[in-house]
Design an enzyme around this catalytic site. Sequence first.
Site, mmCIF file in Angstrom:
data_model
loop_
_atom_site.group_PDB
_atom_site.id
_atom_site.type_symbol
_atom_site.label_atom_id
_atom_site.label_comp_id
_atom_site.label_asym_id
_atom_site.label_seq_id
_atom_site.Cartn_x
_atom_site.Cartn_y
_atom_site.Cartn_z
ATOM 1 N N SER A 135 0.844 -1.190 0.000
ATOM 2 C CA SER A 135 0.000 0.000 0.000
ATOM 3 C C SER A 135 0.881 1.242 0.000
ATOM 4 O O SER A 135 1.716 1.418 -0.882
ATOM 5 C CB SER A 135 -0.958 -0.043 1.209
ATOM 6 O OG SER A 135 -1.959 0.931 1.103
ATOM 7 N N GLU A 142 -1.273 -3.183 -8.163
ATOM 8 C CA GLU A 142 -2.532 -3.447 -7.451
ATOM 9 C C GLU A 142 -3.057 -2.121 -6.941
ATOM 10 O O GLU A 142 -2.346 -1.128 -6.921
ATOM 11 C CB GLU A 142 -2.309 -4.422 -6.294
ATOM 12 C CG GLU A 142 -1.317 -3.958 -5.235
ATOM 13 C CD GLU A 142 -1.898 -3.021 -4.193
ATOM 14 O OE1 GLU A 142 -3.128 -3.065 -3.955
ATOM 15 O OE2 GLU A 142 -1.138 -2.230 -3.611
ATOM 16 N N HIS A 170 -4.635 -5.588 -1.646
ATOM 17 C CA HIS A 170 -5.355 -5.367 -0.397
ATOM 18 C C HIS A 170 -6.352 -6.510 -0.190
ATOM 19 O O HIS A 170 -7.570 -6.320 -0.117
ATOM 20 C CB HIS A 170 -6.063 -4.020 -0.415
ATOM 21 C CG HIS A 170 -5.127 -2.856 -0.336
ATOM 22 N ND1 HIS A 170 -4.284 -2.501 -1.368
ATOM 23 C CD2 HIS A 170 -4.905 -1.957 0.653
ATOM 24 C CE1 HIS A 170 -3.593 -1.430 -1.017
ATOM 25 N NE2 HIS A 170 -3.942 -1.093 0.202
#
Length: 314
Positions: free
Chosen positions: A103, A215, A285
Amino acid sequence: MSHIYIFSPSGAVRDQAAFRRGVRRLQALGHQVEIDPGALLSHQRFAGDDAERVAAVARAAASGADVALMARGGYGLTRILPGLPWKAMAKAAARGTRFVGHSDFTALHLGLLAQTGAVSWAGPGLTDDFGGEAEPDEIMAACFDDLLLGQGEGTGWRLPTARGAAAAVADPALERLRARPVLGATLWGGNLSILVSLLGTPWWPEVRGGVLFLEDVNEHPFRIERMLTQLLHAGVLARQKAVLLGSFTGYRLTPHDRGFTLATVVQRLRGLVEVPVLTGLPFGHVPTKVLLPMGAKVDLALEGRDAWMVWGHA
């Protein structure tokens, strides 16, 4: 037993119960868990002010830990990139400390690669992956164990079945990959939003001939397409040997989309680039995520729908 250092370089830890569960679970596995003194600080939405979070990264680099594990992501690392101790982190990585996270942590991964060439690991965080109410995902936990034991050598996954009109059309780029694997390419990437935000900055690694993995979360497919298009127009995608798409979650389609979906984005992307675009990478995630060595040399092969990526030799 491994020494795991928990630190918070990004968002404040709001779910302290999950933080404590994660620590207990790692301790129950026999690990020595050291918690950074600033791990639970809170300043606005951040885990301490900018100077405090820079200091936390410096302490993680000096900890001598086997793994420096992010407490959580959120937002905050891009604010402090100019102040991070890149040389100290590279020296720590050379001594055996693996910096692990995903992230917002993508900014640290990419900056470390750009500034020093050191390898770090895209992987889990403490609160979401080890501290949830459910037990940690078995695949994620096994990959984390492999990292601690120095046994991780690669990963494999199955490409999702194609749908719609494109299902009957063989992708030439995928066929070329099936015939000729990618050898010795640099693996890099991470969260798409963070990655795009670093384009044109000193913390952008100029990787050519690499394997780029991506992602994201809470981004509608049109935003994903917009960011991919930026990478396309900047020439980034054309300079890679392959693009791997992990999980893109947390968005909601609306009637206004009228059939515009993530599959639409992928189909368009494959029509615009000559490099193979592989979907289904178990990363993002989501609970089931593998650990990926950012900056390491990898081999990538495709046999039917089965993809294999190996880095154990690197």
